[in-house]
Write a protein that holds these residues in place. Structure first.
Motif, PDB file in Angstrom:
ATOM      1  N   UNK A 153      35.778  68.812  90.491  1.00 12.03           N
ATOM      2  CA  UNK A 153      36.188  67.435  90.798  1.00 12.03           C
ATOM      3  C   UNK A 153      35.909  66.518  89.623  1.00 12.03           C
ATOM      4  N   UNK A 154      34.754  66.665  89.009  1.00 13.96           N
ATOM      5  CA  UNK A 154      34.388  65.847  87.862  1.00 13.96           C
ATOM      6  C   UNK A 154      35.354  66.060  86.705  1.00 13.96           C
ATOM      7  N   UNK A 155      35.700  67.325  86.432  1.00 10.35           N
ATOM      8  CA  UNK A 155      36.654  67.621  85.359  1.00 10.35           C
ATOM      9  C   UNK A 155      38.015  67.005  85.636  1.00 10.35           C
ATOM     10  N   UNK A 156      38.446  67.078  86.897  1.00 11.53           N
ATOM     11  CA  UNK A 156      39.751  66.539  87.275  1.00 11.53           C
ATOM     12  C   UNK A 156      39.791  65.023  87.082  1.00 11.53           C
ATOM     13  N   UNK A 157      38.731  64.340  87.550  1.00  7.55           N
ATOM     14  CA  UNK A 157      38.678  62.881  87.389  1.00  7.55           C
ATOM     15  C   UNK A 157      38.623  62.512  85.908  1.00  7.55           C
ATOM     16  N   UNK A 158      37.822  63.243  85.139  1.00 12.07           N
ATOM     17  CA  UNK A 158      37.705  62.972  83.706  1.00 12.07           C
ATOM     18  C   UNK A 158      39.054  63.152  83.008  1.00 12.07           C
ATOM     19  N   UNK A 159      39.781  64.188  83.397  1.00  8.54           N
ATOM     20  CA  UNK A 159      41.107  64.447  82.830  1.00  8.54           C
ATOM     21  C   UNK A 159      42.026  63.250  83.076  1.00  8.54           C
ATOM     22  N   UNK A 160      42.046  62.746  84.302  1.00  4.86           N
ATOM     23  CA  UNK A 160      42.919  61.623  84.644  1.00  4.86           C
ATOM     24  C   UNK A 160      42.494  60.366  83.893  1.00  4.86           C
ATOM     25  N   UNK A 161      41.176  60.117  83.834  1.00  5.63           N
ATOM     26  CA  UNK A 161      40.686  58.943  83.116  1.00  5.63           C
ATOM     27  C   UNK A 161      41.082  58.994  81.643  1.00  5.63           C
TER      28      UNK A 161
ATOM     29  N   UNK B 121      40.381  73.931  85.021  1.00  8.72           N
ATOM     30  CA  UNK B 121      40.186  72.484  84.858  1.00  8.72           C
ATOM     31  C   UNK B 121      39.627  72.153  83.480  1.00  8.72           C
ATOM     32  N   UNK B 122      38.721  72.983  82.973  1.00 11.87           N
ATOM     33  CA  UNK B 122      38.182  72.758  81.631  1.00 11.87           C
ATOM     34  C   UNK B 122      39.246  73.000  80.573  1.00 11.87           C
ATOM     35  N   UNK B 123      40.063  74.013  80.790  1.00 15.26           N
ATOM     36  CA  UNK B 123      41.128  74.354  79.846  1.00 15.26           C
ATOM     37  C   UNK B 123      42.157  73.228  79.757  1.00 15.26           C
ATOM     38  N   UNK B 124      42.555  72.674  80.915  1.00 17.57           N
ATOM     39  CA  UNK B 124      43.519  71.572  80.912  1.00 17.57           C
ATOM     40  C   UNK B 124      42.934  70.332  80.252  1.00 17.57           C
ATOM     41  N   UNK B 125      41.654  70.105  80.444  1.00 14.62           N
ATOM     42  CA  UNK B 125      41.008  68.951  79.828  1.00 14.62           C
ATOM     43  C   UNK B 125      41.059  69.066  78.306  1.00 14.62           C
TER      44      UNK B 125
ATOM     45  N   UNK C 298      43.443  60.679  80.201  1.00 17.20           N
ATOM     46  CA  UNK C 298      44.900  60.608  80.038  1.00 17.20           C
ATOM     47  C   UNK C 298      45.369  59.157  80.117  1.00 17.20           C
ATOM     48  N   UNK C 299      44.902  58.423  81.135  1.00 17.76           N
ATOM     49  CA  UNK C 299      45.342  57.041  81.320  1.00 17.76           C
ATOM     50  C   UNK C 299      44.861  56.148  80.186  1.00 17.76           C
ATOM     51  N   UNK C 300      43.623  56.348  79.730  1.00 20.78           N
ATOM     52  CA  UNK C 300      43.095  55.512  78.649  1.00 20.78           C
ATOM     53  C   UNK C 300      43.832  55.800  77.339  1.00 20.78           C
ATOM     54  N   UNK C 301      44.136  57.064  77.075  1.00 26.82           N
ATOM     55  CA  UNK C 301      44.883  57.408  75.870  1.00 26.82           C
ATOM     56  C   UNK C 301      46.278  56.796  75.919  1.00 26.82           C
ATOM     57  N   UNK C 302      46.912  56.812  77.099  1.00 25.13           N
ATOM     58  CA  UNK C 302      48.242  56.199  77.248  1.00 25.13           C
ATOM     59  C   UNK C 302      48.160  54.691  77.027  1.00 25.13           C
ATOM     60  N   UNK C 303      47.062  54.068  77.532  1.00 23.62           N
ATOM     61  CA  UNK C 303      46.929  52.606  77.385  1.00 23.62           C
ATOM     62  C   UNK C 303      46.746  52.191  75.934  1.00 23.62           C
ATOM     63  N   UNK C 304      46.350  53.117  75.067  1.00 20.98           N
ATOM     64  CA  UNK C 304      46.173  52.824  73.645  1.00 20.98           C
ATOM     65  C   UNK C 304      47.324  53.363  72.798  1.00 20.98           C
ATOM     66  N   UNK C 305      48.449  53.610  73.469  1.00 23.46           N
ATOM     67  CA  UNK C 305      49.656  53.981  72.746  1.00 23.46           C
ATOM     68  C   UNK C 305      49.747  55.425  72.321  1.00 23.46           C
ATOM     69  N   UNK C 306      48.814  56.254  72.801  1.00 20.64           N
ATOM     70  CA  UNK C 306      48.848  57.669  72.428  1.00 20.64           C
ATOM     71  C   UNK C 306      49.195  58.488  73.662  1.00 20.64           C
ATOM     72  N   UNK C 307      50.373  59.103  73.655  1.00 23.20           N
ATOM     73  CA  UNK C 307      50.811  59.913  74.787  1.00 23.20           C
ATOM     74  C   UNK C 307      50.431  61.374  74.538  1.00 23.20           C
ATOM     75  N   UNK C 308      49.455  61.892  75.308  1.00 24.16           N
ATOM     76  CA  UNK C 308      49.034  63.283  75.103  1.00 24.16           C
ATOM     77  C   UNK C 308      50.187  64.252  75.365  1.00 24.16           C
ATOM     78  N   UNK C 309      50.408  65.140  74.425  1.00 29.07           N
ATOM     79  CA  UNK C 309      51.449  66.159  74.576  1.00 29.07           C
ATOM     80  C   UNK C 309      50.814  67.419  75.167  1.00 29.07           C
TER      81      UNK C 309
END
Length: 599
Positions: free
Chosen positions: A557-565, A513-517, A567-578
C-alpha cells in the motif's frame, strides 16, 4: 551519478539494513531443556525480625490429586486445586491454538505433574514462634465453604485451621475478564500473638514450550515497581546472583506505592498485583536445581493479637494481553502503568499511537487488513508535507540535470571546483539535495514500529483479511510451489528453504509495486547501477516473503501511494514520466546514453 540516483541507493541501503536487523542481528536463541516438574517453593524468609531465615527445598514428587473448584467465566474455564488453593488450571475460551475453529482453546496455566507446570499460589510465611506447618502454603489442604463454582459475582470461600488457635479463610473472586481477587484473612483464637507475612507466587517450571526467543519480542519476567518498568528474559533470570537469604538466584526490590509482577508470553501473561498504594517486596528468583522460575510479591508483616483478626487482599491477572482490557484495568482500577505489560519496544513513542490508531480503525472498519491499508493512508497524509517537499526537490534536481552535466564537463577532474560550483547552483536555484532523503529516514522508525505492532499485539493474532489471507500476523500461506492452491499438494512449511523460494501472492505483488515505482525514471546510465536497480525489487520480494502478511500488505500500500504521489508531483513540474518507455528500455539490452548538457 545524479543526486536522485544517490537518494535511491541510500533508500536501498537503509531498507536492506531493516531486513538484516532480523535476519542477521536478531537470530533466535536456542531453547534450553527443561527439568521434570516439581513443586514450587514457599518464600524462603521468615518475616519477624527476630526469626532466622528458613529455606525450603522443592519437592521432587508430583503434587497429589486433590478436590477442585470449577472456574467458569465468559472468557475463562478451568479449576482451582484445594491443595494449596492453587490457581493452576486455566484456559482462554476466546482463543484457539490455530486458525482452525475446531482446534483446542489456549491453555494458560497447568498444574504440577504436567509438562511445563505454571500456576499461582498464595500463602503466609511464619514468624516468631510459628513454623511453616502452622500457616497455609503449597501443601495445605483447604476446605471448601459454600459454592463450588467460581464465576463473576459468585466468589468461593476456602477455610483451614492449624489446630493451634489460628483459622485462615480465603475468598476467591473473578470478574468478567481476567482478574482474580484473593482475600486472605486470619483469626487468632489462641493465647499468643501471631506474627506472619502474606505472599503471592507465580511459578513456572522450566521455560515455556512455545518460547519464541526473538530479540524483538520480550518473553519472561515483566513488572513495575514505583513507576519503573522491568523486563527480564528467562536467560537473564537464570543468571541472577545467588542470594543466601532467598536460597536461590534472586533479585529483591522494595516497592512503596504501586507495582505488579509476573510472567509474560507473546500474547498472554500471569501477573501478581499487590494492593496499590501500600509497601510490598517484589522478588524474582530461579532455582537451578529444580529449574523453577518464580515471581513473588510479599506484603508487610502483620501481627494478630489473641482474639483479633486481620485481612489482606491482592489481585491476579491471568489471561490475554488485550489492549482495551488492560487499559481499563489501568485507568479504572488504578493499576499504574499496566498498559506497559504489552511489549511496545524501543520506539514506544511510535508504536503506542500507531497501535491506538490501528485499533480504532479496525473498530470502525471491522477488517484488520482494510484497517492496515487505512492506517497507511493516514501515515502518508501525516508525512505528506515532508514527502511533497522531498518529491519537489527531486523533481527540481531532475530539471537541473543538464546544467549539472555542463558543470561536470567544465570542471573536468577538478573535484573541488565542481563541488563549489554545484553548491552555488543549488543556492541560486534554491534546491536542497538532501531533502529527498528525509522521508526515507522517517520511514525506518515507522516500519520498525509497525513491524512491532503486527508481531506482538494480540489484536493481529489470527486476524483475517480476505480469501486465503486468514492470519495477518503470519506469512502469506499461498505458494508458487502448488500454483497458489491450483495443484493438489501442500505448500512448503513456513521457515523451510522451499518456503523462501516458492513465495506467495503478496510478496510477488510487493516486488511488482517496487518495480513499477522504479519505472517512474529511466534506468541509470551506469551499467552497475542499472543492474542493482533491476535486481532490487526481486531480491526484496524473496527476502520479505517470510514476513507477516500484514506488514507486506502495508508495504504494498505504501509503495502504491508513493508511486501515485511521485507521478502527480512530477507531472505538476512539467515532467511526464514515460513509464511504458522505461519498462521497454529495461527489457532492451542497449542501455540509454547519458544526457548531454549544453555548453
Amino acid at each position: 551519478m545524479d543526486d536522485q540516483n544517490k537518494n535511491l541507493i541510500l533508500a536501498t541501503a537503509l531498507s536492506f539494513l531493516v531486513i538484516l536487523v532480523w535476519f542477521v542481528l536478531f537470530p533466535p536463541d536456542e531453547a534450553a531443556p527443561t527439568a521434570d516438574p516439581v513443586a514450587a517453593t514457599q518464600p524462603a524468609t521468615a518475616p519477624a525480625a527476630t526469626a532466622t531465615a528458613t529455606q525450603t527445598q522443592p519437592e521432587v514428587a508430583p503434587v497429589p490429586e486433590a478436590p477442585r473448584l470449577k472456574i467458569d467465566t465468559p472468557k475463562l474455564s478451568g479449576s482451582v486445586s484445594l491443595l494449596g488453593g492453587r490457581i493452576d488450571d486455566l484456559s482462554l475460551k476466546a482463543y484457539h491454538a490455530t486458525i482452525d475453529p475446531k482446534s483446542d482453546i489456549v491453555r494458560l496455566l497447568t498444574p504440577v505433574g504436567e509438562p511445563h507446570a505454571y500456576y499461582a499460589l498464595y500463602g503466609w510465611t511464619p514468624g516468631g514462634t510459628l513454623d511453616f506447618a502452622d500457616v497455609p502454603g503449597a501443601t495445605t489442604e483447604w476446605q471448601q465453604v459454600g459454592g463450588d463454582t467460581l464465576a463473576p459475582g459468585k466468589p468461593v470461600t476456602l477455610e483451614w485451621a492449624n489446630g493451634k488457635g489460628l483459622t485462615f479463610t480465603r475468598q476467591l473472586a473473578v470478574d468478567d475478564n481476567y482478574m482474580f481477587t484473593v482475600t486472605d484473612s486470619v483469626a487468632n483464637t489462641g493465647t499468643e500473638t501471631a506474627t506472619l507475612q502474606p505472599y503471592g507466587v507465580v511459578a513456572r517450571h522450566g521455560k515455556p514450550a512455545d518460547l519464541q526467543s526473538f530479540y524483538v519480542l520480550h518473553e519472561g519476567v515483566v513488572g513495575r515497581t514505583d513507576g519503573k518498568l522491568a523486563e527480564i528474559k528467562y536467560k537473564d533470570v537464570a543468571d541472577l546472583p545467588q542470594v543466601a537469604r532467598e536460597g536461590a538466584q534472586a533479585e529483591v526490590t522494595e516497592g512503596t506505592a504501586d507495582g505488579w509482577l509476573g510472567f509474560t508470553d507473546k500474547y498472554w501473561m500471569t501477573v501478581l498485583v499487590p494492593e496499590q498504594g501500600k509497601p510490598y517486596t517484589a522478588v524474582v528468583k530461579y532455582n537451578a536445581q529444580s529449574d523453577i522460575y518464580q515471581t513473588e510479591t510479599r506484603m508487610p508483616v502483620v501481627t494478630v493479637a489473641p482474639g483479633a483478626s486481620t485481612e489482606v487482599s491482592s489481585r491476579l491477572f491471568a489471561g490475554a494481553k488485550e489492549w482495551e482490557t488492560i487499559r481499563n484495568y489501568q485507568n479504572n482500577d488504578g493499576i499504574a502503568g499496566f498498559i506497559d505489560s504489552i511489549d511496545w519496544g524501543w520506539f514506544f513513542f511510535f508504536t503506542k499511537p500507531i497501535f491506538w490508531l490501528l485499533h480504532h480503525l479496525h473498530g470502525w472498519i471491522g477488517n484488520m487488513g482494510l484497517a492496515i491499508i487505512a492506517l497507511t493512508f493516514v501515515l502518508k497524509i501525516l508525512v505528506l508535507p515532508l514527502a511533497y517537499k522531498s518529491y519537489v526537490s527531486m523533481a527540481r534536481m531532475k530539471e537541473l540535470q543538464p546544467e549539472m552535466e555542463a558543470l561536470k564537463e567544465r570542471a573536468g577532474e577538478d573535484k573541488q571546483k565542481l563541488q563549489k560550483e554545484m553548491m552555488q547552483l543549488y543556492k541560486e536555484k534554491k534546491v536542497n539535495p538532501a531533502a529527498g532523503c528525509l522521508p526515507i529516514f522517517l520511514q525506518i522508525p515507522i516500519f520498525f514500529s509497525l513491524y512491532k505492532v503486527i508481531f506482538v499485539t494480540l489484536e493481529l493474532r489470527q486476524a483475517p483479511f480476505f480469501g486465503w489471507l486468514n492470519d495477518l500476523s503470519a506469512p502469506d500461506p499461498s505458494s508458487l510451489f502448488n500454483l497458489f492452491g491450483l495443484l493438489p499438494w501442500a505448500a512448503p512449511a513456513h521457515g523451510t528453504f522451499l518456503a523462501m523460494i516458492f513465495i506467495g501472492v503478496l510478496p510477488i505483488l510487493l516486488g511488482i509495486s517496487m518495480w513499477l515505482q522504479q519505472k517512474l525514471n529511466p534506468a541509470p546510465a551506469d551499467p552497475a547501477q542499472a543492474m542493482i536497480f533491476a535486481w532490487m525489487p526481486w531480491v526484496f520480494m524473496f527476502m520479505l516473503g517470510s514476513f507477516a502478511s500484514g506488514l507486506v500488505l502495508y508495504w504494498i500500500t505504501n509503495n502504491t501511494i508513493t508511486f501515485i504521489q511521485q507521478y502527480l508531483i512530477m507531472r505538476s513540474h512539467g515532467h511526464k514520466p514515460d513509464i511504458f518507455g522505461n519498462i521497454k528500455a529495461g527489457f532492451s539490452k542497449k542501455q540509454p546514453e547519458p544526457a548531454k548538457g549544453k555548453k
